[in-house]
Design an enzyme around this catalytic site. Structure first.
Site: not given
Length: 346
Positions: A51, A53, A78, A87, A171, A187, A199, A203, A268
Site C-alpha cells: 500500500h 504508506e 487499512c 498499514c 464519426s 479507458r 459503434t 467503427d 450509441g
C-alpha cells in the site's frame, strides 16, 4: 493555503500514478513530512502490492527518520489483514507522530477504525483534509465497496448542435486529439467499456487504454449492447441486452460481483438514452466540438423514445465545464426522479 492541504494535494497527485492498475482497490498516495520537508513518498501501484504508506516508508533514505514525522495519506489506512498486513501496524511501528487523512474508508466495517487505533497508540490524527478531492479520486471504489455495483460514466462526443455522427454512422473525428487522449485516460481508469451495436459494426473500435506516448497498457473488458451476437463476431466482446431497467440492474450487479468498479459507456445514442432512463448512469462527460453538422438523420447523443413533455428531461447537477484543446468538456451528475416503467423505455 493551509500546509496540510498543500501536502495532501501532493499525496493526491501521487495516488493518480496508480490509475488503471489498482482496481478493485482504491488509488492511494502518501507523503512523509519532517520539519516542513517531504522525506518519503509512496503510492499504491497495483492490486495485491504494498500500500501507499508502506511504499512511502520504503522510500526513506533512513527508516529511523519516520520517528516523530507526519504522514499524509489520501485514504484512511487499512486496519485489517487482507492481501497485505494492516498499514496501521506499520505506522505505529515506525513511530509516526501525526497522521493526516484525506477521507475515511467508505466500507462500514472499517470506517473510522484506523483513527481509533492510531489515537489509542498516542498518534495525533486529523481527518477530512481535501476530503472532496480525495473522494472524487476514488468515486468508483466508493460506490462499489458500498453498493456492490460499478460506477457508470457515460462519455459522448458531439458537435455543438448535438450530433454524434453522420446519417451513415461516420464519426471520425468529431473532437480533437487532446480530447481523444482524455478518452484514452478514461479507458485506463475503467474496468469495462460498453458500446452500442452500431459503434462496434461501423467503427470496429479496440477501446485500448494508452499512455500519452501511445503505448497500449490495458484493454478493459468489452461489452456490446446488442441482440445479435453473430453480427459483432468478436470473441473479446460480450453481448448483452439492455432495454429495460431490470436488465440494467442485473447487468450492473453481475459486473460488481466480478469486481468491476467502473464501467465506461462509449457511443450509441439509443444506448445512452436507455442507460439514463434506467437510472444507471452516475456521471456524464460530454466532449463538445466547435462544429455544426446538421442533418435531419444525423445521429444525436440521446436517441430512443420520444419524450412527450419537457418534464421528462433529466436534470444535471454538479456541472463543471472546461476546455481540452479546442473542445469543451462538460461533466455533471444526473438527478433522477421516479424510476420509469418498463413501457417507458422502448
Amino acid at each position: 493555503m493551509d500546509f496540510d492541504c498543500v501536502m495532501m494535494r501532493k499525496a493526491i497527485a501521487l495516488a493518480g500514478r496508480g490509475a488503471g492498475f489498482t482496481s478493485p482497490n482504491p488509488m492511494v498516495g502518501a507523503v512523509i513530512v519532517r520539519d516542513g520537508q517531504i522525506i518519503g513518498r509512496g503510492w499504491h501501484k497495483k492490486c495485491g502490492g504494498p500500500h501507499a504508506e508502506v511504499n512511502a516508508f520504503a522510500s526513506l533514505k533512513n527508516p529511523a527518520d519516520a520517528a516523530g514525522a507526519s504522514l499524509y495519506v489520501t485514504l484512511e489506512p487499512c486496519s485489517t489483514t487482507g492481501r497485505t498486513p494492516p498499514c496501521c501496524d506499520a505506522i505505529i511501528r515506525h513511530g509516526i507522530a501525526r497522521v493526516v487523512i484525506g477521507c475515511t474508508d467508505p466500507n462500514p466495517k472499517h470506517a473510522g477504525r484506523a483513527v481509533s487505533i492510531l489515537e489509542q497508540a498516542g498518534i495525533q490524527v486529523r481527518c477530512g483534509v481535501e476530503e472532496s478531492a480525495c473522494r472524487r479520486l476514488n468515486a468508483p471504489f466508493m460506490k462499489w465497496i458500498v453498493s456492490g455495483r460499478p460506477y457508470v460514466l457515460l462519455k459522448m462526443a458531439e458537435t455543438l448542435d448535438g450530433k454524434t455522427a453522420c446519417a451513415s454512422g461516420n464519426s471520425r473525428w468529431i473532437t480533437g486529439e487532446a480530447a481523444r487522449k482524455r478518452v484514452a485516460h478514461l479507458r485506463l481508469l475503467s474496468d469495462a467499456v460498453l458500446a452500442g451495436a452500431n459503434t462496434w459494426l461501423i467503427d470496429h473500435p479496440r477501446f485500448t487504454a494508452r499512455t500519452p506516448s501511445g503505448e497500449v497498457v490495458k484493454t478493459p473488458r468489452l461489452f456490446a449492447a446488442s441482440h445479435h451476437p453473430e453480427k459483432i463476431a468478436r470473441t473479446d466482446v460480450t453481448c448483452v441486452s439492455l432495454d429495460t431497467p431490470a436488465q440494467w440492474d442485473d447487468f450492473l450487479s453481475r459486473l460488481g460481483a466480478e469486481q468491476i468498479t467502473m464501467l465506461l459507456i462509449e457511443g450509441g445514442g439509443e444506448l445512452a438514452s436507455s442507460a439514463v432512463r434506467a437510472h444507471a448512469v452516475d456521471e456524464i462527460e460530454f466532449h463538445i466540438a466547435p462544429k455544426l453538422l446538421g442533418g435531419l438523420h444525423s445521429h444525436t447523443a440521446m436517441d430512443g423514445a420520444d419524450p412527450l413533455t419537457l418534464s421528462e428531461a433529466v436534470s444535471l447537477s454538479d456541472m463543471q465545464v472546461r476546455r481540452i484543446g479546442g473542445d469543451l468538456v462538460v461533466n455533471a451528475k444526473p438527478v433522477y426522479g421516479r424510476m420509469p416503467d418498463t413501457k417507458d423505455i422502448r
